[in-house]
Write a protein that holds these residues in place. Structure first.
Motif, PDB file in Angstrom:
ATOM      1  N   ARG A  50       0.807  -1.221   0.000  1.00 49.41           N
ATOM      2  CA  ARG A  50       0.000   0.000   0.000  1.00 49.41           C
ATOM      3  C   ARG A  50       0.842   1.273   0.000  1.00 49.41           C
ATOM      4  O   ARG A  50       1.897   1.352   0.621  1.00 49.41           O
ATOM      5  CB  ARG A  50      -0.914   0.016   1.230  1.00 49.41           C
ATOM      6  CG  ARG A  50      -2.040  -1.003   1.169  1.00 49.41           C
ATOM      7  CD  ARG A  50      -2.798  -1.046   2.470  1.00 49.41           C
ATOM      8  NE  ARG A  50      -3.923  -1.985   2.421  1.00 49.41           N
ATOM      9  CZ  ARG A  50      -4.549  -2.456   3.474  1.00 49.41           C
ATOM     10  NH1 ARG A  50      -4.160  -2.077   4.696  1.00 49.41           N
ATOM     11  NH2 ARG A  50      -5.544  -3.310   3.353  1.00 49.41           N
TER      12      ARG A  50
ATOM     13  N   GLU B 251      -0.169   5.765   0.003  1.00 48.72           N
ATOM     14  CA  GLU B 251      -1.273   6.699   0.213  1.00 48.72           C
ATOM     15  C   GLU B 251      -0.771   8.117   0.091  1.00 48.72           C
ATOM     16  O   GLU B 251       0.370   8.425   0.446  1.00 48.72           O
ATOM     17  CB  GLU B 251      -1.879   6.469   1.611  1.00 48.72           C
ATOM     18  CG  GLU B 251      -3.026   7.407   1.964  1.00 48.72           C
ATOM     19  CD  GLU B 251      -3.628   7.118   3.339  1.00 48.72           C
ATOM     20  OE1 GLU B 251      -4.344   8.009   3.861  1.00 48.72           O
ATOM     21  OE2 GLU B 251      -3.386   6.019   3.886  1.00 48.72           O
TER      22      GLU B 251
ATOM     23  N   SER C 195      -2.567  12.420   0.192  1.00 46.84           N
ATOM     24  CA  SER C 195      -3.775  13.192   0.463  1.00 46.84           C
ATOM     25  C   SER C 195      -3.573  14.634   0.034  1.00 46.84           C
ATOM     26  O   SER C 195      -2.445  15.108  -0.126  1.00 46.84           O
ATOM     27  CB  SER C 195      -4.144  13.126   1.947  1.00 46.84           C
ATOM     28  OG  SER C 195      -3.087  13.639   2.740  1.00 46.84           O
TER      29      SER C 195
ATOM     30  N   ARG D 269      -8.313  11.704   0.052  1.00 54.18           N
ATOM     31  CA  ARG D 269      -7.239  10.744   0.331  1.00 54.18           C
ATOM     32  C   ARG D 269      -7.252   9.654  -0.746  1.00 54.18           C
ATOM     33  O   ARG D 269      -8.287   9.042  -1.015  1.00 54.18           O
ATOM     34  CB  ARG D 269      -7.437  10.115   1.707  1.00 54.18           C
ATOM     35  CG  ARG D 269      -7.480  11.127   2.833  1.00 54.18           C
ATOM     36  CD  ARG D 269      -7.771  10.469   4.164  1.00 54.18           C
ATOM     37  NE  ARG D 269      -6.652   9.659   4.636  1.00 54.18           N
ATOM     38  CZ  ARG D 269      -6.688   8.950   5.756  1.00 54.18           C
ATOM     39  NH1 ARG D 269      -7.789   8.939   6.492  1.00 54.18           N
ATOM     40  NH2 ARG D 269      -5.641   8.240   6.123  1.00 54.18           N
TER      41      ARG D 269
ATOM     42  N   LYS E 259      -5.794   6.016  -1.717  1.00 56.13           N
ATOM     43  CA  LYS E 259      -5.170   4.833  -1.137  1.00 56.13           C
ATOM     44  C   LYS E 259      -4.986   3.794  -2.234  1.00 56.13           C
ATOM     45  O   LYS E 259      -5.939   3.441  -2.926  1.00 56.13           O
ATOM     46  CB  LYS E 259      -6.044   4.260  -0.012  1.00 56.13           C
ATOM     47  CG  LYS E 259      -6.282   5.241   1.132  1.00 56.13           C
ATOM     48  CD  LYS E 259      -7.144   4.643   2.224  1.00 56.13           C
ATOM     49  CE  LYS E 259      -7.395   5.640   3.349  1.00 56.13           C
ATOM     50  NZ  LYS E 259      -8.200   5.049   4.450  1.00 56.13           N
TER      51      LYS E 259
ATOM     52  N   CYS F 203      -2.999   0.030  -3.715  1.00 52.80           N
ATOM     53  CA  CYS F 203      -2.344  -1.235  -3.394  1.00 52.80           C
ATOM     54  C   CYS F 203      -2.222  -2.049  -4.666  1.00 52.80           C
ATOM     55  O   CYS F 203      -2.934  -1.812  -5.648  1.00 52.80           O
ATOM     56  CB  CYS F 203      -3.140  -2.026  -2.348  1.00 52.80           C
ATOM     57  SG  CYS F 203      -4.720  -2.647  -2.964  1.00 52.80           S
TER      58      CYS F 203
END
Length: 439
Positions: free
Chosen positions: A285, A287, A289, A349, A351, A353
């Motif tokens: 993962r 991330e 924002s 945000r 995210k 993977c």
């Protein structure tokens, strides 16, 4: 600062952008409020498209008081909405520099912005009734059905982007876009297709927000009729899908689900004994924002869908890069869902993977990356999914040689929810592959 400083030390800064409304006859006498202008972030192509639509934009932003909806639907041909964009990379060095990536190819993220902007322009062309006394429709990107990169796109050779409406439902339309570029060997000959994309737009009444009917379409050529039939089949498939995939997993795919979870449990419970060529999904993962800024808005005052795709692509690329340990090669956008609009000021945000990998073809292993965008509202203690993106990457065979034969790992889930997401995307990909084989 010394109060006696010379004024010559002050450097004046002015805007380098012009509004689509600057050329309007009303620009000086009744200029529109800044809050209603489209944002200033966008690419040169997006700005050019929005300038071309400036008259429609003005009416869309300032319709007559109590204007009625369109009362009579028109019938238009695909040629009436067809629009072409030409990138003069061979002679425009500044434009070339704006689109160049570190490997001297076109930045795919910026191209995604332009594709979304062009699709929007085409949808406006088709849905407009050319009557300034009716209120215009609100046209929203619902999804990107598929976007396939057929070959690398050079930033040194002129590029052409063309699209048109190919299918119309009651309140939705499908637009097909093609990006073509001559090869270096035969730059003056035919222009092979480098990328294809299909966008789905839905129409809403700008006053009530409810679904609104759109103009009909009448295909003329054999190719236009074929494209219409294929789009009709895709629409019927989308309607049938509903909860089918989830039901299939619950009723018939229990064994597949359990097999995936078994591999993941070894990592969770006995990590020292886990397969070194396998990795947990959660360990792939990334991330990031951002706060959505006014400069990123579209003509409706909401965040431009192309900007969201651009940011999602760059995070997906970084995720694939960190996972593979070598520079990834983009292949396609499998699917994009625009579930909820994103507004200026939203805390967004992203995210990502690696959802799963396909390793059967050692020369072209596939890395499937999921990016989910969440609109987070800390004041309300809430977080909602606004967009879902699915990208596919690979790596060049020569890259594995440089890295001493490093192998792409298999990704396994640690939770049932992760396993379901993997199976749903695998099934969607298998269905798409079957459709392509049957064509």
């Amino acid at each position: 600062m010394d109060s006696n400083s010379s004024p010559s030390n002050t450097i004046p800064v002015g805007s380098t952008f012009t509004s689509p409304f600057e050329c309007s006859p009303r620009a000086d006498s009744a200029r529109k409020p800044l809050s209603l202008w489209p944002g200033m972030y966008h690419s040169p192509v997006t700005n050019a498209l929005w300038e071309a639509r400036s008259k429609i934009f003005e009416r869309m932003l300032d319709p007559p008081v109590d204007a009625p909806p369109q009362s009579q639907l028109l019938t238009k041909t695909p040629s009436q909405s067809r629009t072409t964009i030409l990138y003069n990379f061979s002679i425009d060095y500044i434009l070339r520099e704006q689109y160049r990536d570190p490997w001297n190819e076109v930045r795919i993220g910026k191209l995604l912005e332009d594709l979304d902007a062009l699709a929007g322009t085409i949808s406006v062309k088709h849905c407009s009734d050319d009557d300034s006394m009716t209120r215009p429709l609100l046209l929203v990107t619902a999804s990107v059905d598929r976007m396939v990169l057929k070959r690398p796109i050079s930033v040194d050779i002129d590029l052409k982007m063309v699209g048109a409406v190919i299918w119309v439902g009651r309140s939705s339309i499908e637009i097909q876009l093609e990006v073509t570029q001559p090869t270096i060997e035969s730059s003056d000959a035919s222009e092979p297709i480098a990328l294809t994309a299909n966008f789905i737009f839905v129409a809403r009444d700008s006053k009530t927000g409810k679904a609104a009917p759109v103009n009909r379409i009448s295909p003329e050529t054999d190719r236009e009729k074929l494209l219409y039939e294929e789009a009709e089949a895709r629409s019927n498939l989308r309607k049938r899908k509903g909860g089918y995939d989830r039901k299939e997993i619950e009723n018939r795919e229990v064994n597949r689900l359990e097999a995936l979870l078994t591999e993941g449990r070894i990592f969770c419970d006995m990590p020292a004994l886990a397969d070194r060529n396998t990795i947990l999904l959660r360990d792939t993962r990334l991330e990031n924002s951002l706060i959505c800024q006014p400069q990123q808005r579209n003509i409706h005052g909401r965040i431009f869908g192309g900007f969201l795709m651009h940011r999602a692509f760059e995070l997906a690329f970084s995720t694939a890069y960190a996972f593979a340990g070598m520079m990834p090669c983009f292949l396609e956008v499998d699917h994009v869902d625009f579930l909820k609009p994103v507004d200026v000021g939203d805390f967004l945000r992203f995210k990502s993977c690696v959802l799963y990998t396909e390793l059967e073809n050692t020369d072209q292993p596939l890395i499937n990356v999921e990016v989910v965008a969440h609109v987070t509202r800390p004041e309300l203690r809430s977080s909602e999914v606004s967009n879902k993106f699915y990208f596919t990457f690979t790596v060049h065979p020569e890259a594995t040689t440089v890295t001493n034969g490093y192998k792409i790992r298999k990704v396994v889930p640690a939770t049932e929810e992760e396993a379901r997401r993997i199976l749903e995307r695998m099934d969607a990909e298998s269905l798409q592959l079957a459709k392509n084989v049957n064509k």
